[in-house]
Enzyme design. Sequence first.
Site, PDB file in Angstrom:
ATOM      1  N   ASP A  11       0.861  -1.177   0.000  1.00 40.85           N
ATOM      2  CA  ASP A  11       0.000   0.000   0.000  1.00 40.85           C
ATOM      3  C   ASP A  11       0.899   1.229   0.000  1.00 40.85           C
ATOM      4  O   ASP A  11       1.765   1.371   0.871  1.00 40.85           O
ATOM      5  CB  ASP A  11      -0.898   0.021   1.234  1.00 40.85           C
ATOM      6  CG  ASP A  11      -1.963  -1.067   1.201  1.00 40.85           C
ATOM      7  OD1 ASP A  11      -2.226  -1.605   0.108  1.00 40.85           O
ATOM      8  OD2 ASP A  11      -2.533  -1.372   2.264  1.00 40.85           O
ATOM      9  N   ASP A 130     -13.407  -3.486  -2.432  1.00 45.43           N
ATOM     10  CA  ASP A 130     -13.348  -3.330  -0.977  1.00 45.43           C
ATOM     11  C   ASP A 130     -14.757  -3.542  -0.452  1.00 45.43           C
ATOM     12  O   ASP A 130     -15.699  -2.886  -0.905  1.00 45.43           O
ATOM     13  CB  ASP A 130     -12.866  -1.933  -0.592  1.00 45.43           C
ATOM     14  CG  ASP A 130     -11.475  -1.623  -1.135  1.00 45.43           C
ATOM     15  OD1 ASP A 130     -10.667  -2.569  -1.223  1.00 45.43           O
ATOM     16  OD2 ASP A 130     -11.214  -0.458  -1.465  1.00 45.43           O
TER      17      ASP A 130
END
Length: 259
Positions: A11, A130
């Site tokens: 990330d 997500d």
Amino acid sequence: MLTKRIIPCLDIKNGKVVKGINFVGLKEIGDPVELAKIYEEQCADEIVFLDITASFEEREIIGELIGRAARELSIPLTVGGGIRSINDFRRILASGADKVSINSAAIENPEFIHQAANEFGVQCVVVAIDAKANESGSSFEVYIKGGRENAGIDLVEWAKKCEKLGAGEILLTSMDKDGTKTGYDLKMLNAVCSAVNIPVVASGGCGSISDIIDVFEKTKSDAALVASLFHYGEATVDEVKEELIKNRIPARIIKKEII
């Protein structure tokens, strides 16, 4: 059983690797290219770069970072975050990525998936989703803008639509599990894996090697995304693969020649 993939996930925020819990409380880990090189040496199958703020802040990913990584790596690189158009998609591939992950833009314009698949091939198109359980826990809802906004879409229906439109792979992140190190969301993964025929990459919640074994033994996930376990040195990719093989789960291991 097909060979299972282990994919370190990096990330990225402001050009550095970060990690948090439930998408917040981010801590800086290090340089993405240097970490990726280490993971490749440990026999990672692929690398994922996700710019976790690009979608929300509507910023473009810096091609220079992708180019650096592509020059240093020989394994596939997937890049996502802030991909809003076919031109963005094309630019990421031209910078050196092998696959492009799209999320918010795909929900806002589902035809984007079809356009990308037609122009670049389904093998390049990864739809990142997500999701988290609804209040009753009976189903799962999709979120966008880096997990900040409920899209009002049912997870399973969206996954099926993505496949129909031409997605080559689904990268499924459990927001409930993300960063908690309590194991993958097996219920969520089973719901999606049973609904689609394209590869599903499990993401969110890995805290131990046994969690990775569980996700392959208890779901039909094709790959496991791993972050904290590797970033904090709690295990290496090759250690994970050795344990998978001990548990009769097929994994790719390259034996290094002794010179």
